[in-house]
Enzyme design. Structure first.
Site, PDB file in Angstrom:
ATOM      1  N   HIS A 153      -7.142  11.883 -11.268  1.00 20.20           N
ATOM      2  CA  HIS A 153      -6.109  12.669 -10.539  1.00 20.20           C
ATOM      3  C   HIS A 153      -6.573  13.033  -9.133  1.00 20.20           C
ATOM      4  O   HIS A 153      -6.150  14.052  -8.581  1.00 20.20           O
ATOM      5  CB  HIS A 153      -5.726  13.943 -11.291  1.00 20.20           C
ATOM      6  CG  HIS A 153      -5.473  13.725 -12.742  1.00 20.20           C
ATOM      7  ND1 HIS A 153      -4.233  13.441 -13.240  1.00 20.20           N
ATOM      8  CD2 HIS A 153      -6.326  13.716 -13.801  1.00 20.20           C
ATOM      9  CE1 HIS A 153      -4.312  13.281 -14.561  1.00 20.20           C
ATOM     10  NE2 HIS A 153      -5.579  13.431 -14.923  1.00 20.20           N
ATOM     11  N   SER A 274      -9.353   3.563  19.099  1.00 25.12           N
ATOM     12  CA  SER A 274      -7.995   3.946  19.448  1.00 25.12           C
ATOM     13  C   SER A 274      -7.848   3.839  20.952  1.00 25.12           C
ATOM     14  O   SER A 274      -8.795   4.090  21.698  1.00 25.12           O
ATOM     15  CB  SER A 274      -7.741   5.378  18.976  1.00 25.12           C
ATOM     16  OG  SER A 274      -6.759   5.987  19.783  1.00 25.12           O
ATOM     17  N   LYS A 280     -12.230   7.896  17.852  1.00 26.64           N
ATOM     18  CA  LYS A 280     -11.786   7.217  16.636  1.00 26.64           C
ATOM     19  C   LYS A 280     -12.579   5.952  16.315  1.00 26.64           C
ATOM     20  O   LYS A 280     -12.972   5.191  17.199  1.00 26.64           O
ATOM     21  CB  LYS A 280     -10.299   6.833  16.763  1.00 26.64           C
ATOM     22  CG  LYS A 280      -9.366   8.010  16.756  1.00 26.64           C
ATOM     23  CD  LYS A 280      -9.362   8.789  15.456  1.00 26.64           C
ATOM     24  CE  LYS A 280      -8.429   8.188  14.420  1.00 26.64           C
ATOM     25  NZ  LYS A 280      -7.028   8.129  14.837  1.00 26.64           N
ATOM     26  N   GLU A 287      -7.176  -1.217   6.144  1.00 27.42           N
ATOM     27  CA  GLU A 287      -5.742  -0.918   6.260  1.00 27.42           C
ATOM     28  C   GLU A 287      -4.902  -2.198   6.290  1.00 27.42           C
ATOM     29  O   GLU A 287      -3.822  -2.266   5.700  1.00 27.42           O
ATOM     30  CB  GLU A 287      -5.473  -0.107   7.521  1.00 27.42           C
ATOM     31  CG  GLU A 287      -5.988   1.318   7.418  1.00 27.42           C
ATOM     32  CD  GLU A 287      -5.927   2.016   8.769  1.00 27.42           C
ATOM     33  OE1 GLU A 287      -4.819   2.312   9.228  1.00 27.42           O
ATOM     34  OE2 GLU A 287      -6.993   2.244   9.359  1.00 27.42           O
TER      35      GLU A 287
END
Ligand code: ARG
Length: 458
Positions: A153, A274, A280, A287
């Protein structure tokens, strides 16, 4: 092909819709392979003499070279790879070339070519999967000793070895490998000799064709032979599930890379920056792998939908089989190597792993087990530990630091020896069953998987 029956040429828009040459030219090697086998079988059946057969084979090989070198002119009017190659053969050989298509249909050809093509694609995908499994196992091997929380969970549940978590993905990939092996078996069946749909009328030796093309089996119903695309569905299904596994793995990696977890560092070679935020370092490889999963699922759904309403036998709808499967092959070819580099070079951060193990009462189950070993029924032990956890929360401490006298107020069964029993190392070591997270078992699995991969490479 249109010279007999038709008075007018195709409308230009229709021609564009009709043509598959833009993508089926990928199968030129397989198409020529099939045609060479066909020419040989035509000689056996007495349709071609030996010289004609030799000439056809020679020119087909030259055409293959023309295509490979890029000098071949593909024509949209000739629709597909089958007719482009045949037209060139006739251009080169005249009437002899015009004999090749005797007793054969493009329905025959396209099914044969695609099976030959997918057989190779499965081999390439299997190689890619195996290489990735090796990377997973290598990283598991060099991360041995690092414990992390396992989650249920997405709540911290129990301590496990980080390597154990990684090897869960190796298991999925091993299943993927088997799935592609089965997809290969499904593709490995020769439909050639099915004709347009009814079979062949020139006594072509289909067993000879099967053997010439190195197929393990042949189809036993000509109508099914030209209209079956289950083998394409099998490839797409296997690719879709592989992509699903990579997507789940990506999701874990993306979480691990976040500042919140900070559990894993990816190398610069697989992360991007970025354009605006200088700090970043984005896990784009993961992804994109996660993102690509959607199109692969889409390809499977698309083809199933195309197939579901088709009456027997061949219908032009079936031309829609190739783009999705080619895209699936290309997508996997794109993701698998990057995933391999990402996994092979990722570093688990031991300090952060240690921090994550603090809090979350990861030792609670071990404490219940401790009582159980003393003869307390598990349900009762579960409740007693629940009370101890509540006490900890009240005193803002954890089970390892709760004073013994507090424990003894809850139950006289608690004694000094509870503390070593709930040490996280001890609880990990305790999971000493096949498939458990104890270091010994994890090392055994590493050996087992390495052995499986080594055996398949022989
Ligand atoms: N281009 C077609 C395909 O991809 C080849 C088979 C065409 N057969 C036919 N009867 N029109 O499926």
């Amino acid at each position: 092909m249109r010279q007999g029956r038709f008075e007018k040429g195709l409308d230009e828009a229709m021609s564009r819709l009709n043509a598959s040459i833009g993508y089926d030219q990928r199968m030129y090697i397989e198409d020529i392979e099939g045609s060479i086998a066909w020419a040989k079988a035509l000689e056996k059946a007495g349709i071609l003499n030996s010289q004609e057969n030799q000439e056809i084979q020679k020119v087909l090989k030259e055409i293959e070279e023309e295509i490979r070198s890029g000098e071949f002119q593909f024509s949209i009017e000739l629709e597909d790879i089958h007719m482009n190659i045949e037209a060139r053969l006739i251009e080169r050989l005249g009437p002899t070339g015009a004999k090749l298509h005797t007793g054969r249909s493009r329905n025959d050809q396209v099914a044969t070519d695609l099976r030959l093509y997918l057989r190779k694609a499965c081999d390439a995908t299997i190689d890619g999967i195996e290489t990735l499994i090796e990377a997973v196992v290598k990283t598991a091997e060099r991360s041995l000793g690092v414990m992390v929380p396992a989650y249920t969970h997405l709540q911290r549940a129990q301590p496990v070895l980080f390597s154990h978590h990684l090897l869960a993905y190796a298991e999925m990939l091993l299943r993927d490998r088997r799935r592609f092996e089965r997809a290969r078996e499904e593709a490995d069946v020769c439909p050639l000799g099915s004709g347009a749909c009814a079979g062949n009328q020139f006594g072509m030796d289909r067993e000879f064709l099967r053997d010439e093309l190195g197929f393990s089996d042949l189809t036993h119903n000509s109508m099914d032979g030209v209209s079956d695309r289950d083998f394409v569905v099998d490839y797409l299904h296997a690719s879709c599930l592989l992509a699903t596994h990579l997507s789940r793995f990506s999701e874990d990696i993306i979480l691990w890379c976040s500042s919140e977890f900070g559990l894993v560092k990816l190398q610069d070679t697989v992360t991007t920056g970025s354009s605006m935020l200088p700090q970043k370092r984005n896990p784009d490889a993961a992804e994109l792998a996660r993102g690509k999963c959607g199109r692969l699922v889409g390809h499977l759904m698309g083809l199933l939908t195309t197939l579901k309403g088709l009456p027997l036998t061949y219908n032009k709808d079936l031309q829609e089989d190739k783009e999705p499967v080619f895209d699936a092959i290309d997508t996997l070819e794109l993701i698998l190597p990057v995933f391999k580099v990402m996994v092979e070079t990722m570093e688990v951060v031991p300090d952060r792993a240690a921090e994550l193990l603090q809090g979350g009462f990861l030792d609670a189950t071990a404490l219940a087990d401790y009582l159980t070993r003393k003869g307390v029924p598990f349900r009762e032990a579960h409740d007693l530990v629940g009370l101890a956890v509540r006490k900890c929360e009240e005193l803002q401490t954890d089970l390892a630091n709760l004073p013994l006298e507090e424990y003894q107020k809850i139950s006289g069964e608690f004694a000094e020896d509870l503390f070593p029993a709930i040490a996280l190392e001890a609880t990990v070591k305790d999971k000493d069953v096949i498939g458990g997270t104890s270091p010994k078992r994890v090392e055994e699995e590493i050996k087992r998987i390495n052995g499986l991969i080594a055996a398949s490479k022989k």
